[in-house]
Design a protein around this motif. Sequence first.
Motif, PDB file in Angstrom:
ATOM      1  N   TRP A  13       0.838  -1.205   0.000  1.00  0.00           N
ATOM      2  CA  TRP A  13       0.000   0.000   0.000  1.00  0.00           C
ATOM      3  C   TRP A  13       0.868   1.250   0.000  1.00  0.00           C
ATOM      4  CZ3 TRP A  13      -1.443   4.592   1.968  1.00  0.00           C
ATOM      5  CH2 TRP A  13      -2.748   5.043   1.686  1.00  0.00           C
ATOM      6  N   ARG A  14       1.913   1.246   0.832  1.00  0.00           N
ATOM      7  CA  ARG A  14       2.818   2.393   0.881  1.00  0.00           C
ATOM      8  C   ARG A  14       3.468   2.621  -0.486  1.00  0.00           C
ATOM      9  NH1 ARG A  14       6.033   0.508   4.274  1.00  0.00           N
ATOM     10  NH2 ARG A  14       5.304   1.512   6.179  1.00  0.00           N
ATOM     11  N   GLY A  15       3.923   1.535  -1.108  1.00  0.00           N
ATOM     12  CA  GLY A  15       4.562   1.668  -2.416  1.00  0.00           C
ATOM     13  C   GLY A  15       3.620   2.228  -3.461  1.00  0.00           C
ATOM     14  N   GLN A  16       2.369   1.728  -3.474  1.00  0.00           N
ATOM     15  CA  GLN A  16       1.396   2.226  -4.450  1.00  0.00           C
ATOM     16  C   GLN A  16       1.047   3.689  -4.210  1.00  0.00           C
ATOM     17  OE1 GLN A  16      -1.357  -1.390  -4.041  1.00  0.00           O
ATOM     18  NE2 GLN A  16      -1.666  -0.812  -6.157  1.00  0.00           N
ATOM     19  N   ALA A  17       0.881   4.047  -2.935  1.00  0.00           N
ATOM     20  CA  ALA A  17       0.545   5.434  -2.608  1.00  0.00           C
ATOM     21  C   ALA A  17       1.696   6.370  -2.964  1.00  0.00           C
ATOM     22  CB  ALA A  17       0.200   5.556  -1.126  1.00  0.00           C
ATOM     23  N   ASP A  18       2.921   5.986  -2.593  1.00  0.00           N
ATOM     24  CA  ASP A  18       4.086   6.826  -2.887  1.00  0.00           C
ATOM     25  C   ASP A  18       4.309   6.953  -4.384  1.00  0.00           C
ATOM     26  OD1 ASP A  18       4.539   7.180  -0.194  1.00  0.00           O
ATOM     27  OD2 ASP A  18       6.130   5.680  -0.049  1.00  0.00           O
ATOM     28  N   ASN A  32      16.611  11.293 -10.581  1.00  0.00           N
ATOM     29  CA  ASN A  32      16.271  10.994  -9.190  1.00  0.00           C
ATOM     30  C   ASN A  32      14.795  10.624  -9.058  1.00  0.00           C
ATOM     31  OD1 ASN A  32      18.734  11.191  -7.821  1.00  0.00           O
ATOM     32  ND2 ASN A  32      18.624  13.426  -7.765  1.00  0.00           N
ATOM     33  N   GLN A  33      13.945  11.292  -9.850  1.00  0.00           N
ATOM     34  CA  GLN A  33      12.522  10.932  -9.874  1.00  0.00           C
ATOM     35  C   GLN A  33      12.345   9.502 -10.369  1.00  0.00           C
ATOM     36  OE1 GLN A  33      10.309  13.785 -12.280  1.00  0.00           O
ATOM     37  NE2 GLN A  33       9.234  14.475 -10.456  1.00  0.00           N
ATOM     38  N   ILE A  34      13.081   9.157 -11.431  1.00  0.00           N
ATOM     39  CA  ILE A  34      12.980   7.813 -11.996  1.00  0.00           C
ATOM     40  C   ILE A  34      13.410   6.771 -10.961  1.00  0.00           C
ATOM     41  CG2 ILE A  34      13.913   6.238 -13.752  1.00  0.00           C
ATOM     42  CD1 ILE A  34      14.234   8.734 -15.568  1.00  0.00           C
ATOM     43  N   LYS A  35      14.499   7.052 -10.256  1.00  0.00           N
ATOM     44  CA  LYS A  35      14.991   6.117  -9.246  1.00  0.00           C
ATOM     45  C   LYS A  35      13.962   5.934  -8.128  1.00  0.00           C
ATOM     46  CE  LYS A  35      19.405   6.498  -8.130  1.00  0.00           C
ATOM     47  NZ  LYS A  35      20.707   7.120  -7.758  1.00  0.00           N
ATOM     48  N   ALA A  36      13.336   7.036  -7.718  1.00  0.00           N
ATOM     49  CA  ALA A  36      12.315   6.937  -6.667  1.00  0.00           C
ATOM     50  C   ALA A  36      11.118   6.133  -7.163  1.00  0.00           C
ATOM     51  CB  ALA A  36      11.881   8.333  -6.230  1.00  0.00           C
ATOM     52  N   TYR A  37      10.705   6.356  -8.406  1.00  0.00           N
ATOM     53  CA  TYR A  37       9.566   5.621  -8.968  1.00  0.00           C
ATOM     54  C   TYR A  37       9.883   4.131  -9.041  1.00  0.00           C
ATOM     55  CZ  TYR A  37       5.650   4.538 -12.089  1.00  0.00           C
ATOM     56  OH  TYR A  37       4.512   4.017 -12.641  1.00  0.00           O
ATOM     57  N   LEU A  38      11.107   3.803  -9.413  1.00  0.00           N
ATOM     58  CA  LEU A  38      11.520   2.405  -9.464  1.00  0.00           C
ATOM     59  C   LEU A  38      11.522   1.778  -8.074  1.00  0.00           C
ATOM     60  CD1 LEU A  38      14.442   2.637 -12.054  1.00  0.00           C
ATOM     61  CD2 LEU A  38      12.322   1.343 -12.348  1.00  0.00           C
ATOM     62  N   HIS A  52       9.639   2.621  -5.490  1.00  0.00           N
ATOM     63  CA  HIS A  52       8.259   2.373  -5.076  1.00  0.00           C
ATOM     64  C   HIS A  52       7.676   1.181  -5.838  1.00  0.00           C
ATOM     65  CE1 HIS A  52       8.714   5.947  -2.832  1.00  0.00           C
ATOM     66  NE2 HIS A  52       8.426   6.808  -3.774  1.00  0.00           N
ATOM     67  N   SER A  53       8.037   1.046  -7.114  1.00  0.00           N
ATOM     68  CA  SER A  53       7.554  -0.088  -7.904  1.00  0.00           C
ATOM     69  C   SER A  53       8.096  -1.395  -7.342  1.00  0.00           C
ATOM     70  CB  SER A  53       7.976   0.073  -9.372  1.00  0.00           C
ATOM     71  OG  SER A  53       7.378   1.222  -9.943  1.00  0.00           O
ATOM     72  N   TYR A  54       9.364  -1.379  -6.940  1.00  0.00           N
ATOM     73  CA  TYR A  54       9.954  -2.576  -6.323  1.00  0.00           C
ATOM     74  C   TYR A  54       9.186  -2.956  -5.061  1.00  0.00           C
ATOM     75  CZ  TYR A  54      13.209  -5.612  -3.858  1.00  0.00           C
ATOM     76  OH  TYR A  54      13.752  -6.667  -3.176  1.00  0.00           O
ATOM     77  N   ASP A  55       8.889  -1.968  -4.225  1.00  0.00           N
ATOM     78  CA  ASP A  55       8.179  -2.244  -2.970  1.00  0.00           C
ATOM     79  C   ASP A  55       6.822  -2.887  -3.231  1.00  0.00           C
ATOM     80  OD1 ASP A  55      10.275  -1.167  -1.560  1.00  0.00           O
ATOM     81  OD2 ASP A  55       9.335   0.795  -1.268  1.00  0.00           O
ATOM     82  N   VAL A  56       6.106  -2.364  -4.238  1.00  0.00           N
ATOM     83  CA  VAL A  56       4.778  -2.892  -4.566  1.00  0.00           C
ATOM     84  C   VAL A  56       4.878  -4.320  -5.096  1.00  0.00           C
ATOM     85  CG1 VAL A  56       2.773  -2.644  -6.083  1.00  0.00           C
ATOM     86  CG2 VAL A  56       3.808  -0.615  -5.049  1.00  0.00           C
ATOM     87  N   ASN A  92      16.210  -2.809  -3.446  1.00  0.00           N
ATOM     88  CA  ASN A  92      15.054  -1.938  -3.461  1.00  0.00           C
ATOM     89  C   ASN A  92      15.393  -0.477  -3.734  1.00  0.00           C
ATOM     90  OD1 ASN A  92      16.212  -1.224  -1.069  1.00  0.00           O
ATOM     91  ND2 ASN A  92      14.307  -1.372   0.133  1.00  0.00           N
ATOM     92  N   ARG A  93      16.688  -0.194  -4.031  1.00  0.00           N
ATOM     93  CA  ARG A  93      17.021   1.186  -4.366  1.00  0.00           C
ATOM     94  C   ARG A  93      16.556   1.519  -5.774  1.00  0.00           C
ATOM     95  NH1 ARG A  93      23.060   2.503  -3.370  1.00  0.00           N
ATOM     96  NH2 ARG A  93      22.314   4.482  -4.177  1.00  0.00           N
ATOM     97  N   GLY A  94      16.414   0.496  -6.605  1.00  0.00           N
ATOM     98  CA  GLY A  94      15.892   0.741  -7.938  1.00  0.00           C
ATOM     99  C   GLY A  94      16.765   1.599  -8.793  1.00  0.00           C
TER     100      GLY A  94
END
Length: 221
Positions: free
Chosen positions: A92-97, A159-165, A167-171, A211-213
Amino acid sequence: MNKNILTELKNIANSLDDNGFYKEANVISKVMVRVAAKDFSTQEGLRKVYNDDLNQYKALVDAGKTQEATNLYNGILNSFFSQYNDAMKSAWRGQADRYRLSKSMPKELKERIDAVISNNIKGAKNIQEFDAQWNAMSQKLNLDSAMNNMDPRNAAQINQIKAYLKHSYDVMSAKLKADYSYQTGLKYRPEVSKPVTKGTPAPPPPPQSANRGSGVPLPSV
């Protein structure tokens, strides 16, 4: 379960009220109303609650109601929401973020990242296979190297791409990590965990946390 949650919430709200935190107590009271209306007794009911919570969060983000979205986010991930296990909270956190981040990204860029993920992450049967695929994708992407001597504006987008990756990993990894923990009784750690399936060798330790993506200049991976 709802009754126990409501009792705990009521105690928290009363304690806040007694100590002069009236605004916070009011937030908890609203949460109590929300919990009372939910059905956590079946898997189907729990999935509906999960999706309802996520859709409500997305609606608040879309409406620009940042504080309300943040309150909902913190409330759902707070420990007294015991109906969500660790895997569900992580997903849920990953999807929300990821959703909040995607609102600030160009649509074309988001679609390209999603395509890279879908082209590289396929059919993993356990968390070790998933991490092996994710690390291979990350090495091909090589975003850290791409940031060297780059215009700061482009570096910010990477940096945005890395953060998106991340969150995608977490989900995507949440259920596989939960399966690993259920089968072994251990918390999954990429550097040391052994595969669950007998006879399947563990992938070599990743050069960095999975999970750093981090990873690729987004072209055609």
